[in-house]
Design a protein around this motif. Structure first.
Motif: not given
Length: 330
Positions: A254-255, A186-188, A211-212, A216-217
């Motif tokens: 799609e991510f 999330e912080e990457a 993780i998936g 995606c978010r």
């Protein structure tokens, strides 16, 4: 006079097998905050026998990642990677590093804790996390409707795969992500998938629900480093677009933002090199298919020919990653 600190980009790389350490070793030479998230679904070879005997997460992929990010002297690295000879009976084919990780995991009651301790001992640049704190079992549902369990068995079946999923090996329940893994994603600034075996090194990580969902978010740029060669029993006759289609289908959206693909022709003598080789033909390029999956495309020469095989040149891949990072930050 004021001084300003330029923050290192936070780069998360997810996978396993031989591809992940190649990229990490090159990435270690750059100014980046690196987090490696490593699969724990391997059930073959030394890792497989240790997870059966001692009930620990398979150490092989974690061992190679630790070495790739370590600055320890060459002799220490060679000792950590040393594999006992086949005629050494009980120790046959086990690497010293695998035994150390297994021992420390048993001492601390946690592979996660063992890896954090070894990261300090080995002066690892960055963070190394097993994707889950428990060993996972990989399952494949084939397009003929049959089901097979066990990472080492799936490719050997040589049947088209419909989808894969993972369970906790101890209780067959849905697995959870290791601590700090979701936050890292999330912080990457960038999340890199691959290179590595599509169904057995990349997807097992993404099939852990948390993780998936995090991938995606995340606001990070999600990059897929596509394999150069197809793999027996996994991606035979695949194009680069088909790799992405499989990944997107598994997560239902799609991510992947950018795909890095090789555009250099592999010499003919490296194609179908031997009957027992796991790499077969060159992955074909499908520009239209990738665009239909919503991906930007970076195509360049990524090939390194060595030891009779075709590999990614880590320096070339990392160079493209930092070019993209510069564009995204401008």
């Amino acid at each position: 006079m004021k001084t300003y600190r330029i923050e290192k980009p936070k780069i998360v790389i997810i996978g396993g097998g031989t591809g992940l350490p190649v990229i990490l070793k090159a990435l270690r030479n750059e100014s980046a905050d690196i987090t490696a998230i490593v699969t724990v679904a391997d059930d073959g070879g030394s890792s497989g026998s240790l997870r059966e005997m001692i009930k620990v997460a398979p150490p092989g992929d974690l061992r190679n990642v630790l070495v790739s990010l370590s600055d320890m002297p060459k002799l220490y690295e060679d000792l950590f990677q040393y594999r006992f000879k086949k005629e050494d009976e009980f120790l046959a084919d086990h690497s010293v590093g695998n035994l150390i990780i297994a021992a420390l995991s048993e001492m601390r009651g946690s592979t996660y804790e063992a890896i954090q301790i070894l990261s300090k001992i080995m002066h690892v640049e960055g963070h190394v996390y097993p994707v889950s704190e428990e060993p996972l079992t990989l399952h494949a549902k084939f397009k003929d409707g049959t089901l097979l369990s066990g990472e080492s068995k799936i490719a050997k079946a040589r049947k088209p795969i419909d989808h894969v999923f993972v369970t906790n090996s101890e209780n067959n329940e849905l697995p959870k992500a290791s601590r700090k893994v979701v936050n890292a994603i999330e912080e990457a600034d960038m999340v890199i998938l691959g290179p590595g075996s599509l169904y057995t090194s990349i997807l097992p990580n993404l099939m852990i629900g948390e993780i998936g969902e995090a991938i995606c978010r995340t606001a990070a740029e999600v990059i897929y480093v596509c394999n150069i060669m197809t793999q027996k029993g996994e991606t035979e006759h695949f194009s680069d677009a088909e790799h992405i289609q499989v990944i997107h289908n598994h997560l239902g959206q799609e991510f992947v933002n950018t795909v890095i693909v090789n555009d250099q022709e592999v010499p003919s003598e490296y194609l179908n090199a031997s009957d027992d080789a796991d790499k077969l033909d060159q992955v074909t390029h499908d520009q239209v298919g990738l665009e239909e999956e919503g991906c930007s495309i970076i195509s360049t020469d990524l090939i390194q020919l060595r030891d009779g095989g075709v590999y990614h040149d880590g320096e070339k891949v990392v160079d493209e990653i930092f070019k993209l990072l510069k564009v995204k930050r401008s």
